[in-house]
Design a protein around this motif. Sequence first.
Motif, PDB file in Angstrom:
ATOM      1  N   VAL A  99       7.904 -14.256   1.027  1.00  0.00           N
ATOM      2  CA  VAL A  99       9.283 -13.367   1.531  1.00  0.00           C
ATOM      3  C   VAL A  99       9.829 -12.631   2.671  1.00  0.00           C
ATOM      4  CG1 VAL A  99       8.839 -10.889   1.007  1.00  0.00           C
ATOM      5  CG2 VAL A  99      10.942 -11.963   0.564  1.00  0.00           C
ATOM      6  N   GLU A 100      10.939 -12.876   3.259  1.00  0.00           N
ATOM      7  CA  GLU A 100      11.231 -13.049   4.123  1.00  0.00           C
ATOM      8  C   GLU A 100      11.349 -11.671   4.950  1.00  0.00           C
ATOM      9  OE1 GLU A 100      14.164 -13.951   8.562  1.00  0.00           O
ATOM     10  OE2 GLU A 100      14.827 -13.176   6.744  1.00  0.00           O
ATOM     11  N   LEU A 101      10.312 -10.949   5.817  1.00  0.00           N
ATOM     12  CA  LEU A 101      10.360  -9.579   5.545  1.00  0.00           C
ATOM     13  C   LEU A 101      10.987  -9.268   7.062  1.00  0.00           C
ATOM     14  CD1 LEU A 101       7.428  -7.764   4.086  1.00  0.00           C
ATOM     15  CD2 LEU A 101       9.542  -7.932   3.256  1.00  0.00           C
ATOM     16  N   SER A 102      11.817  -8.209   7.614  1.00  0.00           N
ATOM     17  CA  SER A 102      12.270  -8.323   8.953  1.00  0.00           C
ATOM     18  C   SER A 102      12.926  -6.903   9.360  1.00  0.00           C
ATOM     19  CB  SER A 102      13.589  -9.261   8.641  1.00  0.00           C
ATOM     20  OG  SER A 102      15.047  -9.131   8.579  1.00  0.00           O
ATOM     21  N   ALA A 103      13.282  -6.699  10.488  1.00  0.00           N
ATOM     22  CA  ALA A 103      13.342  -5.453  11.040  1.00  0.00           C
ATOM     23  C   ALA A 103      15.102  -5.428  10.576  1.00  0.00           C
ATOM     24  CB  ALA A 103      13.870  -4.866  12.132  1.00  0.00           C
ATOM     25  N   SER A 104      15.544  -6.503  10.400  1.00  0.00           N
ATOM     26  CA  SER A 104      17.264  -6.561  10.272  1.00  0.00           C
ATOM     27  C   SER A 104      17.479  -6.248   8.848  1.00  0.00           C
ATOM     28  CB  SER A 104      17.589  -7.961  10.745  1.00  0.00           C
ATOM     29  OG  SER A 104      17.446  -8.706  10.045  1.00  0.00           O
ATOM     30  N   ASN A 105      16.659  -6.788   7.843  1.00  0.00           N
ATOM     31  CA  ASN A 105      16.282  -6.793   6.795  1.00  0.00           C
ATOM     32  C   ASN A 105      16.309  -4.935   5.643  1.00  0.00           C
ATOM     33  OD1 ASN A 105      13.894  -7.288   5.288  1.00  0.00           O
ATOM     34  ND2 ASN A 105      14.247  -9.760   5.082  1.00  0.00           N
ATOM     35  N   GLN A 106      15.367  -4.981   6.373  1.00  0.00           N
ATOM     36  CA  GLN A 106      14.466  -3.832   6.111  1.00  0.00           C
ATOM     37  C   GLN A 106      13.659  -3.131   4.668  1.00  0.00           C
ATOM     38  OE1 GLN A 106      17.759  -0.712   7.061  1.00  0.00           O
ATOM     39  NE2 GLN A 106      17.258  -1.229   9.597  1.00  0.00           N
ATOM     40  N   GLN A 107      13.603  -4.944   4.712  1.00  0.00           N
ATOM     41  CA  GLN A 107      12.846  -4.433   3.021  1.00  0.00           C
ATOM     42  C   GLN A 107      11.252  -4.729   3.088  1.00  0.00           C
ATOM     43  OE1 GLN A 107      14.182  -8.817   1.277  1.00  0.00           O
ATOM     44  NE2 GLN A 107      15.148  -7.124  -0.012  1.00  0.00           N
ATOM     45  N   MET A 108      10.305  -4.350   1.831  1.00  0.00           N
ATOM     46  CA  MET A 108       9.135  -4.034   2.292  1.00  0.00           C
ATOM     47  C   MET A 108       8.505  -4.558   0.659  1.00  0.00           C
ATOM     48  SD  MET A 108       9.373   0.592   2.985  1.00  0.00           S
ATOM     49  CE  MET A 108      10.314   0.476   1.992  1.00  0.00           C
ATOM     50  N   LEU A 109       7.227  -5.121   1.267  1.00  0.00           N
ATOM     51  CA  LEU A 109       6.976  -5.520  -0.244  1.00  0.00           C
ATOM     52  C   LEU A 109       5.733  -4.897  -0.242  1.00  0.00           C
ATOM     53  CD1 LEU A 109       6.615  -8.366  -2.005  1.00  0.00           C
ATOM     54  CD2 LEU A 109       5.053  -9.146  -0.522  1.00  0.00           C
ATOM     55  N   TRP A 110       5.544  -4.435  -2.278  1.00  0.00           N
ATOM     56  CA  TRP A 110       4.316  -3.754  -2.556  1.00  0.00           C
ATOM     57  C   TRP A 110       3.111  -5.064  -3.161  1.00  0.00           C
ATOM     58  CZ3 TRP A 110       0.747  -0.093  -2.423  1.00  0.00           C
ATOM     59  CH2 TRP A 110      -0.109  -0.046  -3.951  1.00  0.00           C
ATOM     60  N   VAL A 111       2.186  -4.904  -2.274  1.00  0.00           N
ATOM     61  CA  VAL A 111       1.220  -5.707  -2.535  1.00  0.00           C
ATOM     62  C   VAL A 111      -0.249  -4.943  -2.826  1.00  0.00           C
ATOM     63  CG1 VAL A 111      -0.411  -7.705  -2.171  1.00  0.00           C
ATOM     64  CG2 VAL A 111       1.505  -7.258  -0.691  1.00  0.00           C
ATOM     65  N   PRO A 112      -0.415  -4.803  -4.230  1.00  0.00           N
ATOM     66  CA  PRO A 112      -1.538  -4.202  -5.415  1.00  0.00           C
ATOM     67  C   PRO A 112      -2.880  -5.023  -4.614  1.00  0.00           C
ATOM     68  CG  PRO A 112       0.096  -5.425  -6.689  1.00  0.00           C
ATOM     69  CD  PRO A 112       0.824  -5.449  -5.311  1.00  0.00           C
ATOM     70  N   PRO A 113      -3.733  -4.422  -5.373  1.00  0.00           N
ATOM     71  CA  PRO A 113      -5.320  -4.729  -5.343  1.00  0.00           C
ATOM     72  C   PRO A 113      -5.364  -5.502  -6.318  1.00  0.00           C
ATOM     73  CG  PRO A 113      -5.331  -2.336  -5.436  1.00  0.00           C
ATOM     74  CD  PRO A 113      -3.791  -2.598  -6.305  1.00  0.00           C
ATOM     75  N   GLY A 114      -5.711  -6.663  -5.835  1.00  0.00           N
ATOM     76  CA  GLY A 114      -6.439  -7.771  -6.779  1.00  0.00           C
ATOM     77  C   GLY A 114      -5.634  -8.702  -6.024  1.00  0.00           C
ATOM     78  N   PHE A 115      -5.087  -8.786  -4.996  1.00  0.00           N
ATOM     79  CA  PHE A 115      -4.094 -10.475  -4.494  1.00  0.00           C
ATOM     80  C   PHE A 115      -4.119 -10.191  -3.627  1.00  0.00           C
ATOM     81  CE2 PHE A 115      -1.584  -8.484  -7.373  1.00  0.00           C
ATOM     82  CZ  PHE A 115      -0.946  -9.674  -7.967  1.00  0.00           C
ATOM     83  N   ALA A 116      -4.654 -11.726  -2.661  1.00  0.00           N
ATOM     84  CA  ALA A 116      -4.714 -11.931  -1.267  1.00  0.00           C
ATOM     85  C   ALA A 116      -3.215 -11.778  -0.222  1.00  0.00           C
ATOM     86  CB  ALA A 116      -5.052 -12.966  -1.445  1.00  0.00           C
TER      87      ALA A 116
END
Length: 182
Positions: A99-116
Amino acid sequence: MMFETTPLRDVMVITPKVFGDERGFFLESWNARVFAEAGLDLGFVQDNHSRSSRGILRGLHYQTQHTQGKLVRVVAGSVFDVAVDLRRSSPSFGKWFGVELSASNQQMLWVPPGFAHGFYVTSDSADFQYKCTDFYDPASEVALAWNDPTVGIEWPVPEGESPALSGKDAEGLAWDAIPLFD
């Protein structure tokens, strides 16, 4: 905040409410109560901030001990952010999500344990911040090769170019050689 599921089990895209006017904006990037109500009862122990230039790829990293969940966001610039499910028992095992994360879209991504996890910088520079659920443990850190054909991530690297990698990331392991989670 809006919490959106992704094709990867337990990974979420989070969009905060932004209050803005001609003076600027305000947003709440973390609220334990709001996250718990969304099913993410998290305890963070470490905050990190990195700055990278266009074309740098960081990752795909994870720890086999002291596994870290990461809440990631971009406060300046933009990145293509990726999570890869390494949990054998998961229905999304071996799959990736970007996913694109940017200062303009201000979205966040939650990446749980068990992921690269990793990202590729698509703007001139990017300031990347993330909260971790466990401490950094260099002795148990693993790098999955960013370009492993088994995983097949479709990075937005321009045709004819190669991403800039650290020595550790340039020596990332193939899918068949990495330790996995149950």
